[in-house]
Structure formats: C-alpha cells, structure tokens
Write an enzyme that holds these catalytic residues in place. Structure first.
Site, PDB file in Angstrom:
ATOM      1  N   HIS A 180       0.837  -1.217   0.000  1.00 34.25           N
ATOM      2  CA  HIS A 180       0.000   0.000   0.000  1.00 34.25           C
ATOM      3  C   HIS A 180       0.868   1.261   0.000  1.00 34.25           C
ATOM      4  CE1 HIS A 180      -3.262  -2.427   2.346  1.00 34.25           C
ATOM      5  NE2 HIS A 180      -3.590  -2.413   1.070  1.00 34.25           N
ATOM      6  N   ARG A 241      -7.815 -11.674   6.129  1.00 39.61           N
ATOM      7  CA  ARG A 241      -6.455 -12.070   6.531  1.00 39.61           C
ATOM      8  C   ARG A 241      -6.275 -11.911   8.033  1.00 39.61           C
ATOM      9  NH1 ARG A 241      -3.931  -8.063   2.427  1.00 39.61           N
ATOM     10  NH2 ARG A 241      -4.760  -8.920   0.492  1.00 39.61           N
ATOM     11  N   GLU A 384      -4.471   6.625  -5.182  1.00 37.32           N
ATOM     12  CA  GLU A 384      -3.277   5.946  -5.691  1.00 37.32           C
ATOM     13  C   GLU A 384      -3.089   6.208  -7.183  1.00 37.32           C
ATOM     14  OE1 GLU A 384      -5.155   2.713  -3.491  1.00 37.32           O
ATOM     15  OE2 GLU A 384      -3.170   1.847  -3.275  1.00 37.32           O
TER      16      GLU A 384
END
Ligand code: ADP
Length: 397
Positions: A180, A241, A384
């Site tokens: 990230h 996760r 991003e």
C-alpha cells in the site's frame, strides 16, 4: 499529456485516464472476469453516461484492446485516437529491494518483476501480463512501473529484518517489505500540506484501513516502519487475513486440520480476519449491523480489529518519539465513523483526542481532532491513481 493508469489483477483490469495538464480524470473503469466466462466492462466516461459491455475475453491483451476501444469510441469515448495517450502507468505490487522509486519499464525492470513472482505469486504475474499487453498495443510510448513496495524501501534494517537465520535473507530475501506504499505516500503528503509543515519535518502515522489494511510510521520524510511484512498477511486484522499471529499456530493447524501448505495459506489469507472471527462477513458494515443486532462474535471481531490498530499506534508513536497527526484512509478509514472513534478512544495520554461531532463524516478530507488535541486526526481519501499518473508523467515527459 494524457496518462493511462492500469492496475491488472489475475482476472481484472482497472483503468483511469487522466489529463495531466490539470490532473483531471477523463474516464475510469473496471473490466472484470477476464479469462473466465461472463467478462464485463464497466466504463465511466466523465460527463457522459456509464456504459456496461458484456463480452467474453480470453486474456489481458484482448481485455486491454477493449479498454482502448471504449476510450476512443465516438459515443462514449473521451479521446479521438489512441495517439493522445502519452504514457501508461502500471501499478506493480512487488519491486523487491530493487526499486525505491517508480521506473520506466525496460527488459531489466520486467526481469525484476519476474524475479518477484515467488514472493508475490498472486499479484506480480498479472501485473506483468498487463504490462506486456499494453506494450504490445502501445509500443511507441513509455510505460512506467509504480511499485506498492517502493515507498517503504527507506525502512531501516532494524525494522525490516526478521529474527530468523540471516542466510534466509541472503539467499531468499526473506525480510519485511510493506505494501500500500502508494497510498501511504499520497495521504502522508496531503497530511503535511494540511499541517502546513515541510514533509521532512513531520511525524506521521498513516492508517490505510480497507479490505486489506496496513499502517506506516513516517519521519524525516521516510517510512521507518510499516505493518505488512514479507507478504500482505502480516500486521493488522483484515477482511479475510489474520494479520499478526503466533507462527506456531501454522504448524499446529496444519496437523490438526490436516492442511497442505497451500491450504493453510488459503486459510490464513481468505478465511481468517474479520470473516473468520465474526462468521458473518469480511465487510465491516455487515459486521457492525450484526453486532448491533446482538451478535457477540461480530462485536468481538470489531473489538479485536480496533485493539490491534491501537497497539500499532502506540508502537509507532514510541518509535517516532512523538506524532503530528494520524491519517485515516481507504474504505474503513474514510467511512468507518464508529471504528475511528473506537480506535482513538482512551488515547488522550498520547495527546490524541477525537471530536465525535467532527468525526461524523465519510469520504471527505477533514480534521476530526478536538481543538485541544495535541495530535491532529485527518480523514484523507486516498488517490493511488493520481500518484501513479504523476510519477508516469514525470518520467515520460
Ligand atoms: P480494498 O482493500 O478492497 O480496496 P476498500 O478500501 O474499498 O477495500 O475498503 C473496503 C472496506 O471498507 C470494506 O470492508 C467495507 O466494510 C468498508 N467500508 C466501506 N464503507 C463503509 C462504511 N460506511 N462504514 C464502515 N465501513 C465501510
């Protein structure tokens, strides 16, 4: 110059076309189920109606062809010809230790991306497929790789080394990398702007809380620590996760549940986290709803989630020896009002005090700290694609 930003997953292509004269987005879209029956493209040209095209496509090259077709389409396109695209920026997940910055893609860069297949088997192969498909279709322009790992390459060895035999690092590059990076880069720079201080003088803790989640500690303009490690499995509790666990659990459950290595990998990556703990969903909204209706496991999952985040805040502020601001971003960070409140609760000893009224905000760039909070608490929507487009433009012009 117009820059096309491409993010290829194993069966998807996300894209955005930006005009770098004013950094405006001209179109964006998502092609899903590439290579599997039921391929569908959702194309969103700015200022025009959204278009959905269903057409089975065998691979990323055919997928990219369709993306280029819709971008130049007389009705729902946004450019007249492909020649208007000046460069392509590719999101690449793993750059190993080779890249601390974005680079123009040549054979050597592709070789490094290939060398990282072993440590990023789910991401780097489709990233490279996307690069090769775009290079084949647009051979005369520059293609730039922007790595998720690059921003974290400034981490000192004391934070990226695991306490394992040193030869594992020497032979196989087993170390912490962090992911990230593009998001942590973007929001930390925005935070410095909001603080009105030079970036190099800020102490910042960034919290990228999406389906995948990670935090970073930034000082002297550099990442000094981040919560994801050798793979994106380490650190915070995520949608599916597990984040940090005692590694001895791995061989224990392999034995008890009779799991192979790939099965245990799947178990920890896909069946754990908020989904595994709550038994409800990987989506925080569903879990909050269940918890509000009295589901105790859902409430427990929420409690475990924010407690892990708090422990990392304490860790990072100790390492930074202070903190100018926390920055919340990504799905949960930008929208999770209750989650932000729980994370920041009882941190006044560290100078962190959230204003519950200001905090009632979703997806906007705001300071939600109380006036007398020593540490600012920013909500900053991540971008991003803009970072990828800027790097691509700088390297291509
Ligand atoms: P990805 O990592 O897939 O890009 P996102 O950044 O889109 O993920 O974040 C997805 C997460 O954001 C989901 O778990 C979802 O629960 C959470 N989210 C989105 N909107 C809200 C909301 N209003 N309140 C709480 N969580 C939210």
């Amino acid at each position: 110059m117009k820059v096309l930003v491409v993010n290829c997953g194993s069966s998807s292509i996300k894209y955005q076309l930006l005009d770098m004269t004013d950094e405006s987005v001209l179109a964006k879209g998502l092609l899903d189920r590439v290579g599997i029956p039921g391929t569908v493209l959702k194309h969103e040209p700015v200022g025009k109606d959204e278009v959905v095209i269903k057409k089975d496509l065998p691979d990323h090259t055919e997928g990219m062809k369709l993306v280029l077709e819709v971008l130049v389409h007389p009705e729902y396109g946004v450019i007249k010809s492909m020649d208007e695209i000046g460069a392509v920026g590719h999101r690449v997940v793993h750059g190993g230790e080779a890249f601390a910055y974005s680079v123009v893609i040549d054979d050597r860069v592709k070789q490094v991306i290939r060398e990282c297949f072993d440590i990023a088997p789910l991401h780097n192969p489709p990233n490279l497929m996307g690069i090769e498909a775009c290079q084949a279709l647009m051979p005369n322009i520059k293609h730039v790789a922007v790595f998720d790992t690059a921003f974290h390459q400034t981490m000192p060895a004391k934070n990226y080394m695991y306490a394992l035999p040193y030869e594992l690092y020497e032979k196989y590059k087993v170390r912490r990398y962090g992911f990230h990076g593009t998001s942590h880069f973007y929001v930390s720079h925005r935070a410095a702007d909001l603080l009105g201080k030079p970036y190099e003088q800020c102490k910042i803790v960034t919290l990228h809380l999406g389906n995948g989640a990670s935090m970073a500690a930034i000082m002297d303009g550099k990442v000094i620590d981040t919560s994801m490690g050798f793979t994106p499995l380490e650190g915070l509790v995520m949608g599916t996760r597990c984040g940090d666990i005692d590694p001895a659990i791995v061989f224990f459950i392999m034995e008890k549940l009779n799991l192979s290595t790939s099965e245990v990998n799947n178990y920890l990556n896909k069946k754990s986290g908020m989904l595994g703990l709550s038994g409800v969903s990987n989506d925080l909204r569903d879990i909050q709803e269940a918890a509000a209706a009295g589901n105790e496991k859902a409430q427990l999952a929420l409690d475990v989630y924010y407690t892990r985040v708090k422990s990392y805040i304490g860790n990072y502020i100790a390492q930074l020896n202070g903190c100018d601001c926390l920055v919340f971003t990504a799905g949960v960070g930008e929208n999770g009002i209750d989650m932000r409140e729980n994370i920041c609760k009882n941190l006044d000893y560290l100078g962190i005090k959230l204003d519950p009224e200001k905090n009632k905000v979703r997806g906007k760039e705001v300071d939600v700290a109380a006036d007398d909070s020593k540490v600012r608490i920013f909500v900053i929507p991540t971008n991003e694609e803009l970072v990828i487009a800027r790097d691509t433009y700088q390297l291509a012009k």
